[in-house]
Design a protein around this motif. Structure first.
Motif, mmCIF file in Angstrom:
data_model
loop_
_atom_site.group_PDB
_atom_site.id
_atom_site.type_symbol
_atom_site.label_atom_id
_atom_site.label_comp_id
_atom_site.label_asym_id
_atom_site.label_seq_id
_atom_site.Cartn_x
_atom_site.Cartn_y
_atom_site.Cartn_z
ATOM 1 N N ALA A 66 -2.572 0.093 4.795
ATOM 2 C CA ALA A 66 -2.157 -0.117 6.183
ATOM 3 C C ALA A 66 -2.157 -1.606 6.510
ATOM 4 C CB ALA A 66 -3.084 0.630 7.121
ATOM 5 N N LYS A 67 -1.187 -2.006 7.332
ATOM 6 C CA LYS A 67 -1.107 -3.397 7.765
ATOM 7 C C LYS A 67 -1.943 -3.585 9.031
ATOM 8 C CE LYS A 67 3.535 -4.449 6.086
ATOM 9 N NZ LYS A 67 4.879 -4.871 6.486
ATOM 10 N N LYS A 68 -2.428 -4.801 9.225
ATOM 11 C CA LYS A 68 -3.123 -5.154 10.450
ATOM 12 C C LYS A 68 -2.118 -5.132 11.599
ATOM 13 C CE LYS A 68 -6.397 -8.099 8.018
ATOM 14 N NZ LYS A 68 -6.838 -9.472 7.741
ATOM 15 N N GLU A 69 -2.600 -4.858 12.784
ATOM 16 C CA GLU A 69 -1.708 -4.748 13.948
ATOM 17 C C GLU A 69 -0.878 -6.018 14.155
ATOM 18 O OE1 GLU A 69 -0.943 -2.115 15.863
ATOM 19 O OE2 GLU A 69 -2.204 -0.952 14.500
ATOM 20 N N GLU A 70 -1.487 -7.185 14.001
ATOM 21 C CA GLU A 70 -0.761 -8.432 14.238
ATOM 22 C C GLU A 70 0.310 -8.686 13.181
ATOM 23 O OE1 GLU A 70 -4.702 -9.548 12.225
ATOM 24 O OE2 GLU A 70 -4.125 -8.266 13.884
ATOM 25 N N ALA A 71 0.246 -7.998 12.051
ATOM 26 C CA ALA A 71 1.228 -8.199 10.984
ATOM 27 C C ALA A 71 2.411 -7.237 11.082
ATOM 28 C CB ALA A 71 0.566 -8.030 9.625
#
Length: 155
Positions: free
Chosen positions: A139-144
């Motif tokens: 999973a990607k970080k929200e900011e990414a």
């Protein structure tokens, strides 16, 4: 940062036309000695499992082909921003009859390491093994995550 496959520089690659064959496929399992230094303990045959990497807006999906292994054969760790995947399997078969004994054995192992981009949530990595395919969901970080276009009203 994106995940990319590391491509080794192969000897004599400038002498052979690229359209003749894919250099990576040709040299991957042809017995080239590691670092071009002969070793009497290495027979030149290594197996590096095929790997597919797909990036979506929310995550990375990785599929590693490792048929013949069981879940217990794998060891997956994260260390210094690298996803390290290794597997080891031994098989022994023995048959004893009145006048002979037959023993067979095999050993398979591999290691793969992937540098993880900074945009991956390392604590949220999930893995599963099904039908010879080891799958990861990173999973990607929200900011990414890629945001949808925002319409701006003109006054």
């Amino acid at each position: 940062m994106s995940l990319v496959k590391f491509r080794r520089r192969r000897p004599f690659s400038s002498l052979i036309p690229q359209d003749f064959f894919d250099m990576d496929d040709f040299f991957d399992n042809r017995g080239w000695v590691r670092d071009m230094v002969p070793s009497r303990f290495w027979n030149g045959k290594t197996v590096e499992p095929a790997l597919n990497i797909k990036e979506t807006d929310d995550n990375f999906e990785i599929e590693l082909a490792a048929p013949g292994f069981a879940k217990k054969d794998f060891e997956v760790t994260i260390e210094d921003g690298c996803l390290n995947i290794s597997a080891e399997r031994e098989h022994t078969e023995e048959e004893e009859e009145d006048n002979y004994t037959r023993k067979e054995f095999s050993y398979n192992s591999f290691e793969r390491s992937l540098q993880l981009p900074d945009s991956v949530k390392q604590e949220a990595i999930k893995a599963k093994y099904n039908d010879g395919i080891l799958s990861f969901n990173l999973a990607k970080k929200e900011e990414a995550k890629k945001l949808p276009p925002k319409k701006i009203a003109i006054s």
